[in-house]
Design a protein around this motif. Structure first.
Motif, short mmCIF file in Angstrom:
data_model
loop_
_atom_site.label_atom_id
_atom_site.label_comp_id
_atom_site.label_asym_id
_atom_site.label_seq_id
_atom_site.Cartn_x
_atom_site.Cartn_y
_atom_site.Cartn_z
N UNK A 49 -75.85 -15.79 -105.41
CA UNK A 49 -75.02 -16.92 -105.00
C UNK A 49 -74.13 -17.31 -106.17
N UNK A 50 -72.88 -17.65 -105.87
CA UNK A 50 -71.95 -17.99 -106.95
C UNK A 50 -72.39 -19.27 -107.67
N UNK A 51 -72.09 -19.31 -108.94
CA UNK A 51 -72.49 -20.49 -109.72
C UNK A 51 -71.78 -21.75 -109.22
N UNK A 52 -70.62 -21.59 -108.59
CA UNK A 52 -69.93 -22.77 -108.06
C UNK A 52 -70.69 -23.36 -106.87
N UNK A 53 -71.26 -22.49 -106.04
CA UNK A 53 -72.08 -22.98 -104.92
C UNK A 53 -73.36 -23.63 -105.44
N UNK A 54 -73.96 -23.05 -106.46
CA UNK A 54 -75.17 -23.62 -107.05
C UNK A 54 -74.85 -24.98 -107.65
N UNK A 55 -73.69 -25.10 -108.30
CA UNK A 55 -73.27 -26.38 -108.87
C UNK A 55 -73.16 -27.44 -107.79
N UNK A 56 -72.64 -27.06 -106.65
CA UNK A 56 -72.49 -28.00 -105.54
C UNK A 56 -73.85 -28.52 -105.08
N UNK A 57 -74.82 -27.63 -104.93
CA UNK A 57 -76.15 -28.04 -104.49
C UNK A 57 -76.85 -28.86 -105.58
N UNK A 58 -76.68 -28.45 -106.84
CA UNK A 58 -77.33 -29.14 -107.96
C UNK A 58 -76.61 -30.42 -108.35
N UNK A 59 -75.50 -30.68 -107.71
CA UNK A 59 -74.72 -31.90 -107.95
C UNK A 59 -74.31 -32.02 -109.42
N UNK A 60 -73.65 -30.95 -109.90
CA UNK A 60 -73.15 -30.96 -111.27
C UNK A 60 -71.85 -30.18 -111.32
N UNK A 61 -71.23 -30.17 -112.47
CA UNK A 61 -69.97 -29.43 -112.62
C UNK A 61 -70.26 -27.93 -112.64
N UNK A 62 -69.31 -27.11 -112.22
CA UNK A 62 -69.50 -25.66 -112.29
C UNK A 62 -69.78 -25.18 -113.72
N UNK A 83 -70.82 -9.57 -113.50
CA UNK A 83 -69.64 -8.74 -113.24
C UNK A 83 -68.85 -9.26 -112.05
N UNK A 84 -69.50 -9.94 -111.13
CA UNK A 84 -68.79 -10.47 -109.97
C UNK A 84 -67.98 -11.69 -110.39
N UNK A 85 -66.97 -11.99 -109.64
CA UNK A 85 -66.14 -13.16 -109.91
C UNK A 85 -66.11 -14.04 -108.69
N UNK A 86 -66.63 -15.26 -108.74
CA UNK A 86 -67.33 -15.84 -109.88
C UNK A 86 -68.72 -15.23 -110.05
N UNK A 87 -69.29 -15.41 -111.23
CA UNK A 87 -70.63 -14.89 -111.51
C UNK A 87 -71.61 -15.43 -110.47
N UNK A 88 -72.59 -14.57 -110.13
CA UNK A 88 -73.57 -14.96 -109.11
C UNK A 88 -74.99 -14.85 -109.70
N UNK A 89 -75.88 -15.70 -109.16
CA UNK A 89 -77.24 -15.79 -109.67
C UNK A 89 -78.22 -15.90 -108.50
#
Length: 186
Positions: A49-62, A83-89
């Motif tokens: 999952x992209x770090x931007x989506x994780x940021x949204x769920x975690x309620x913080x900045x990307x 390697x993916x853009x955005x990075x995924x975790x």
């Protein structure tokens, strides 16, 4: 005389703020720091999952999410695809298994662990005899025509797979218990 009252519809938000409708989420946000929220979030992620989506769920900045996710990846708690853009975790299931095995090693004696493994192995053998294979993934659950029979077969295969996982966990716990918390003897 017209007594109608004009209502400004902009005052009404059709989708209430999630914190207004979910006090648990508000409490989590107020009592958990950013690292903790990112940690909690990544433990619930089973696919990259992209770090931007994780940021949204975690309620913080990307940026904050990415910083903490990189740290969690270094710790082995998360897996990263940078390697993916955005990075995924995603969470690292091996870390969770190690953590669970460690808990078992702390709570049970070596004898209790061995006894549990023996009971699990007996149950696994029962499934192997029933389905005439040692591989639960080779069993087709849809060979039955009756919905209840399909459901029962799915439940049995799921239990069989869980038994295999539990045997691995308890064996790992036994190794840890026998080696003072280490997987390999010192």
């Amino acid at each position: 005389m017209d007594d109608r009252v004009e209502i400004d519809m902009a005052e009404f938000d059709p989708v209430p703020d999630s914190e207004e409708t979910d006090p648990g989420r508000r409490h989590w946000r107020e009592t958990t720091d950013t690292f903790g929220r990112v940690y909690d979030t990544v433990l619930g992620i089973t696919e990259l999952t992209s770090y931007t989506e994780i940021a949204n769920v975690a309620d913080c900045s990307p940026n904050a999410a990415k910083k903490h996710l990189d740290r969690l990846a270094e710790m082995g708690i998360a897996r990263a695809d940078r390697e993916s853009r955005p990075a995924r975790y995603e969470r690292n299931d091996s870390y969770l298994e190690w953590q669970e095995a460690s808990r078992i090693a702390d709570e049970l004696s070596v004898e209790e662990i061995i006894d549990r493994v023996q009971r699990l192995e007996v149950r696994r053998e029962e499934f192997e005899e029933r389905f005439e294979t040692s591989d639960p993934s080779s069993v087709s659950v849809f060979e039955q025509e009756d919905h209840d029979a399909i459901h029962e077969r799915m439940a049995a295969v799921s239990e069989w797979q869980a038994i295999g996982r539990d045997i691995r966990l308890y064996e790992l716990a036994r190794q840890m218990a026998e080696n003072d918390g280490h997987i390999l003897p010192a």
